[in-house]
Write an enzyme that holds these catalytic residues in place. Sequence first.
Site, PDB file in Angstrom:
ATOM      1  N   HIS A 230       0.840  -1.197   0.000  1.00 13.21           N
ATOM      2  CA  HIS A 230       0.000   0.000   0.000  1.00 13.21           C
ATOM      3  C   HIS A 230       0.873   1.245   0.000  1.00 13.21           C
ATOM      4  CE1 HIS A 230      -2.423   3.250   1.785  1.00 13.21           C
ATOM      5  NE2 HIS A 230      -3.430   2.680   1.166  1.00 13.21           N
ATOM      6  N   HIS A 231       1.885   1.271   0.875  1.00 11.91           N
ATOM      7  CA  HIS A 231       2.856   2.361   0.842  1.00 11.91           C
ATOM      8  C   HIS A 231       4.124   1.942   1.566  1.00 11.91           C
ATOM      9  CE1 HIS A 231       0.959   3.455   4.818  1.00 11.91           C
ATOM     10  NE2 HIS A 231       2.226   3.672   5.125  1.00 11.91           N
TER      11      HIS A 231
ATOM     12  N   HIS B  99      -1.158  12.190   0.170  1.00  7.47           N
ATOM     13  CA  HIS B  99      -1.529  10.803   0.473  1.00  7.47           C
ATOM     14  C   HIS B  99      -2.892  10.765   1.138  1.00  7.47           C
ATOM     15  CE1 HIS B  99      -1.179   6.565   1.434  1.00  7.47           C
ATOM     16  NE2 HIS B  99      -1.485   6.833   2.694  1.00  7.47           N
TER      17      HIS B  99
ATOM     18  N   HIS C 297       3.801  -1.091   4.319  1.00  8.09           N
ATOM     19  CA  HIS C 297       2.422  -1.430   4.671  1.00  8.09           C
ATOM     20  C   HIS C 297       1.900  -2.408   3.623  1.00  8.09           C
ATOM     21  CE1 HIS C 297      -2.040   0.106   4.973  1.00  8.09           C
ATOM     22  NE2 HIS C 297      -1.918  -1.162   5.315  1.00  8.09           N
TER      23      HIS C 297
ATOM     24  N   GLN D 240       9.790   0.995   6.413  1.00  8.80           N
ATOM     25  CA  GLN D 240       8.465   0.500   6.787  1.00  8.80           C
ATOM     26  C   GLN D 240       7.661   0.224   5.516  1.00  8.80           C
ATOM     27  OE1 GLN D 240       5.084   3.116   7.953  1.00  8.80           O
ATOM     28  NE2 GLN D 240       5.272   2.143   9.963  1.00  8.80           N
TER      29      GLN D 240
ATOM     30  N   MET E  64      -6.616   8.574   5.485  1.00 11.57           N
ATOM     31  CA  MET E  64      -5.506   9.424   5.896  1.00 11.57           C
ATOM     32  C   MET E  64      -5.586  10.719   5.108  1.00 11.57           C
ATOM     33  SD  MET E  64      -2.129   7.010   6.326  1.00 11.57           S
ATOM     34  CE  MET E  64      -2.013   5.813   7.661  1.00 11.57           C
TER      35      MET E  64
ATOM     36  N   HIS F 157      -6.375   7.619   1.292  1.00  8.21           N
ATOM     37  CA  HIS F 157      -6.795   6.300   0.837  1.00  8.21           C
ATOM     38  C   HIS F 157      -7.859   6.489  -0.249  1.00  8.21           C
ATOM     39  CE1 HIS F 157      -5.204   4.379   4.831  1.00  8.21           C
ATOM     40  NE2 HIS F 157      -4.258   4.904   4.082  1.00  8.21           N
TER      41      HIS F 157
END
Length: 347
Positions: free
Chosen positions: A77-78, A224, A156, A154, A300, A226
């Site tokens: 997703h990111h 950013h 997701h 990180q 978000m 969703h």
Amino acid sequence: MQSVAHSGSLVSLVVVMVFATIWSSAESYRVDKYSLLMPNVRPKKMDLYLCTPIRIDPSKSYFIVGFEPKAHGHTSHHMILYGCSEPGSEDPVWNCGEMQMASSKHKSYMHSNPCKSGSNIMYAWARDAPILKLPNGVGFKVGGDSQINYLVLQVHYHRMFKDDETDNSGIYLHYTEQQLDKQAGVYLLATNGRIPPNAIEHMETSCPLYEIGKVIHPFAYRVHTHELGKVVAGYRVKNINKDVQKWDLLGKRDPMTPQMFYPIENNITVESGDILAARCTMESRRNTVTRIGATSDDEMCNFYIMYWVEGTEPLEQQICVSEGSPRYYWDNDPYLTNIPDEEASIL
């Protein structure tokens, strides 16, 4: 960029390193490439956030001048790259969903934040965004006498993997050992809040810059959201006199396009006393309330500003978060006037 082994389970961490000159800039300094990738992980639940770290050689400074993503939207997703003084864990991989409750554990991974201390967002990627190269002479300083001793990736993951699937998504870091006068930084504008069902809602934030003597030069922006995001816009707000403010557009974008860093066309500087402001225009056709949160079903509202400073350190404050809808709106903020209400929500 040398990875240095240290005590704990990071000693066993295998990081693929590729040293090769990949371009010569107009400044005529050598640029090399370093691979920061997930070590063939297998997410076994939806919306899992995983982190993996590298320790940076503390004996010298490096400047990261480009980010080359190795990821695909159907898997990730990111991704976010953090610079940390200390990583959130000494494990080679851990569950690092910052907005998830600590009790939400994946059976294969311990839960911790991306950074234990000194957290800095350096880069973010989503929706198959391409490579990002910083302007000549600009770089993120890491290692040496900087506060960034570790880099933490990180990712997701928005789907579960099959038993025979693994993933090594990540980022190829383009870096130089040449000392650069212009240090890069990232400032994040974000909101909390919620979006009512079957409605158009504005998620808004505004953040005064208080650091005396620092002038930042924004050169790229990233939006950013969703699935409910329609338009995201960011501004520099400058006080002209007691009752008049000038709103200068930093960037505006449909968040359903590739969520890369786009260039800021206007030559804008931001200094102490100026305000940074952002709005996400959301449209919900759902029959339930949608809240700001970490999962794909949540929302978000983020506006990232990538900037450089010369002859000084980047901003100490790196993130500003408002309460968001229904508690915070631009038009009930006593420090904002001349709000570009219509312009901020249309492309």
